[in-house]
Write an enzyme that holds these catalytic residues in place. Structure first.
Site, PDB file in Angstrom:
ATOM      1  CB  CYS A 113      44.664  23.023  52.173  1.00 40.78           C
ATOM      2  SG  CYS A 113      44.385  24.789  52.275  1.00 40.78           S
ATOM      3  CG  HIS A 248      41.361  21.249  49.778  1.00 38.82           C
ATOM      4  ND1 HIS A 248      40.751  21.796  50.886  1.00 38.82           N
ATOM      5  CD2 HIS A 248      42.197  22.218  49.300  1.00 38.82           C
ATOM      6  CE1 HIS A 248      41.194  23.024  51.060  1.00 38.82           C
ATOM      7  NE2 HIS A 248      42.070  23.301  50.120  1.00 38.82           N
ATOM      8  CG  ASN A 278      40.489  26.633  50.675  1.00 36.33           C
ATOM      9  OD1 ASN A 278      40.499  25.845  51.621  1.00 36.33           O
ATOM     10  ND2 ASN A 278      41.525  26.814  49.888  1.00 36.33           N
TER      11      ASN A 278
HETATM   12  O1  UT7 Z   1      43.750  25.445  49.506  1.00 33.00           O
HETATM   13  C1  UT7 Z   1      45.030  25.743  49.130  1.00 33.00           C
HETATM   14  C2  UT7 Z   1      45.130  25.757  47.730  1.00 33.00           C
HETATM   15  N1  UT7 Z   1      44.718  27.013  47.152  1.00 33.00           N
HETATM   16  C3  UT7 Z   1      44.255  26.982  45.946  1.00 33.00           C
HETATM   17  O2  UT7 Z   1      44.068  25.903  45.446  1.00 33.00           O
HETATM   18  C4  UT7 Z   1      44.050  28.242  45.176  1.00 33.00           C
HETATM   19  C5  UT7 Z   1      44.508  28.020  43.775  1.00 33.00           C
HETATM   20  N2  UT7 Z   1      44.359  29.134  42.904  1.00 33.00           N
HETATM   21  C6  UT7 Z   1      43.165  29.576  42.472  1.00 33.00           C
HETATM   22  O3  UT7 Z   1      42.139  29.069  42.856  1.00 33.00           O
HETATM   23  C7  UT7 Z   1      43.132  30.679  41.451  1.00 33.00           C
HETATM   24  O4  UT7 Z   1      44.444  30.880  40.930  1.00 33.00           O
HETATM   25  C8  UT7 Z   1      42.612  32.026  42.011  1.00 33.00           C
HETATM   26  C9  UT7 Z   1      41.114  31.887  42.281  1.00 33.00           C
HETATM   27  C10 UT7 Z   1      43.344  32.383  43.274  1.00 33.00           C
HETATM   28  C11 UT7 Z   1      42.803  33.147  40.991  1.00 33.00           C
HETATM   29  O5  UT7 Z   1      42.184  32.812  39.758  1.00 33.00           O
HETATM   30  P1  UT7 Z   1      42.950  33.061  38.379  1.00 33.00           P
HETATM   31  O6  UT7 Z   1      42.017  32.683  37.322  1.00 33.00           O
HETATM   32  O7  UT7 Z   1      44.256  32.345  38.479  1.00 33.00           O
HETATM   33  O8  UT7 Z   1      43.110  34.627  38.389  1.00 33.00           O
HETATM   34  P2  UT7 Z   1      44.441  35.490  38.327  1.00 33.00           P
HETATM   35  O9  UT7 Z   1      45.197  35.393  39.582  1.00 33.00           O
HETATM   36  O10 UT7 Z   1      45.142  35.150  37.057  1.00 33.00           O
HETATM   37  O11 UT7 Z   1      43.849  36.945  38.211  1.00 33.00           O
HETATM   38  C12 UT7 Z   1      43.095  37.362  37.071  1.00 33.00           C
HETATM   39  C13 UT7 Z   1      42.635  38.803  37.254  1.00 33.00           C
HETATM   40  C14 UT7 Z   1      43.769  39.751  37.666  1.00 33.00           C
HETATM   41  O12 UT7 Z   1      43.576  40.981  36.997  1.00 33.00           O
HETATM   42  P3  UT7 Z   1      44.436  41.340  35.694  1.00 33.00           P
HETATM   43  O13 UT7 Z   1      45.875  41.281  36.129  1.00 33.00           O
HETATM   44  O14 UT7 Z   1      44.090  40.285  34.685  1.00 33.00           O
HETATM   45  O15 UT7 Z   1      43.949  42.701  35.351  1.00 33.00           O
HETATM   46  C15 UT7 Z   1      43.534  39.954  39.144  1.00 33.00           C
HETATM   47  O16 UT7 Z   1      44.005  41.198  39.618  1.00 33.00           O
HETATM   48  O17 UT7 Z   1      41.664  38.887  38.289  1.00 33.00           O
HETATM   49  C16 UT7 Z   1      42.020  39.913  39.220  1.00 33.00           C
HETATM   50  N3  UT7 Z   1      41.538  39.521  40.537  1.00 33.00           N
HETATM   51  C17 UT7 Z   1      40.323  39.871  41.012  1.00 33.00           C
HETATM   52  N4  UT7 Z   1      39.330  40.590  40.493  1.00 33.00           N
HETATM   53  C18 UT7 Z   1      38.219  40.743  41.223  1.00 33.00           C
HETATM   54  C19 UT7 Z   1      42.170  38.757  41.462  1.00 33.00           C
HETATM   55  N5  UT7 Z   1      41.382  38.591  42.542  1.00 33.00           N
HETATM   56  C20 UT7 Z   1      40.231  39.278  42.283  1.00 33.00           C
HETATM   57  C21 UT7 Z   1      39.041  39.470  43.012  1.00 33.00           C
HETATM   58  N6  UT7 Z   1      38.067  40.204  42.446  1.00 33.00           N
HETATM   59  N7  UT7 Z   1      38.844  38.927  44.225  1.00 33.00           N
END
Ligand code: UT7
Length: 321
Positions: A113, A248, A278
């Site tokens: 990225c 980004h 992204n």
């Molecule tokens: O370009 C390279 C750099 N990449 C990035 O910058 C990505 C950086 N990270 C992020 O943008 C965020 O961490 C994410 C968007 C990937 C995730 O967001 P988050 O607020 O950190 O969510 P999380 O991983 O803590 O997940 C929260 C909940 C989980 O459920 P439980 O365990 O709380 O029951 C996940 O299973 O959301 C659930 N979840 C989803 N639900 C519906 C994860 N992905 C999804 C989804 N749809 N697609």
């Protein structure tokens, strides 16, 4: 002094646009979750015949048209990608040929990225050292082809596309246009936070993207605000001097948190994450092209580019349009 001045920009997107709702028909997710957690509403996905190389070529053609240059005037292509058409040759050489060029240097840069920042840094160094006069710097990706479509924590986040800038060596005054400062970093110890679980020398397979999203998020905000501070310091500016940040486009929340840390108003961010998702190395030049074409980026503006990605790698560049 000699600086790399931006002559023009261009971009290209696949034909097919996929909304969150459409994605939710095959992936266990919802439009609401994706919007709230990331700001993404849609992404473009490459179809048959659309590759990193074809998208990069289209973006380069658009950038050359915008710059008013022909391929005969170009003597360097640097292409940032983590999804090349083939393991080798470099996709940059295929783009060179598709543009009708031959003879001059063309190569790929892999920093995921942050690839576009690495490519800009490389091209800018070659221009300032006299190795090149006019360069096309491209970020192009087809991440849809390395996504695990069964992993909802990653597959909803990415899209395909390409963006390009044409840079030219120009003798300018101190307050004139061009790239003012670039800083690049890597911390290989974090490679397991964001990687592809395959490759030619390990599994012999292309592999799929794996990410610990929360960890990446945390590092992104810290690293991006600090590297923006570095380029501002190096060039003798403060955050309030910036006209536009072209970041980004990984997550709206990362953009907001980074801006807050630097004390930058949100209005100064060029945001395309809602439309493009992204697109890895393509996201910065794609966003730059959008803001240049819609008239936000004007001649003389102070612009900061920044990105962070797998490796970890990250970087920023400060330039005057
Ligand atoms: O370009 C390279 C750099 N990449 C990035 O910058 C990505 C950086 N990270 C992020 O943008 C965020 O961490 C994410 C968007 C990937 C995730 O967001 P988050 O607020 O950190 O969510 P999380 O991983 O803590 O997940 C929260 C909940 C989980 O459920 P439980 O365990 O709380 O029951 C996940 O299973 O959301 C659930 N979840 C989803 N639900 C519906 C994860 N992905 C999804 C989804 N749809 N697609």
């Amino acid at each position: 002094m000699i600086r790399s001045v931006i002559l023009g920009s261009g971009s290209a997107l696949p034909k097919r646009c996929v909304s969150n709702d459409e994605l939710a028909q095959t992936v266990d997710t919802s439009d609401e979750w994706i919007r709230e957690r990331t700001g993404i509403t849609q992404r473009y996905i490459a179809g048959e015949g659309e590759t990193t190389g074809t998208l990069a070529t289209a973006a380069a053609q658009a950038a050359m048209a915008d710059a008013g240059v022909t391929i005969e005037q170009i003597d360097l292509i640097v292409l940032a990608t983590a999804t090349p058409d083939n393991t080798f040759p470099a996709t940059a050489t295929q783009v060179q040929s598709a543009l009708g060029g031959s003879g001059f240097a063309a190569f790929d840069v892999a920093a995921v990225c942050s690839g576009f920042l690495y490519a800009m840094g490389t091209a800018d160094s070659m221009i300032r050292s006299g190795m090149a006069k006019r360069a096309i710097v491209i970020g192009a990706e087809t991440f849809s082809r390395i996504l695990d479509w069964e992993d909802r924590t990653t597959c909803v986040l990415f899209g395909d596309g390409a963006g390009a800038l044409v840079l030219e060596a120009q003798e300018v005054a101190e307050d004139g246009p061009g790239v003012l400062a670039t800083r690049l970093h890597a911390e290989g110890e974090h490679c397991e936070m964001l990687y592809v679980d395959g490759g030619p020398s390990t599994t012999g397979e292309v592999g799929k993207l794996r990410m610990k999203g929360r960890e990446v998020f945390r590092h992104a905000v810290t690293n991006l605000s600090s590297v923006l501070g570095e380029v501002l310091d190096e060039a003798g500016y403060v955050p309030a001097d910036i006209d536009w940040v072209v970041p980004h486009q990984a997550n709206q929340r990362i953009l907001d948190a980074t801006a807050k840390k630097l004390g930058l108003p949100k209005e100064k961010l060029v945001v395309t994450v809602a439309q493009h998702a992204n697109t890895s190395a393509a996201s910065v030049p794609l966003a730059y092209d959008v803001a240049r074409k819609d008239g936000r980026i004007k001649k003389g503006d102070l612009i900061a580019l920044e990105a962070m990605g797998g490796g970890f790698t990250w970087g920023a560049s400060l330039l005057r349009a």
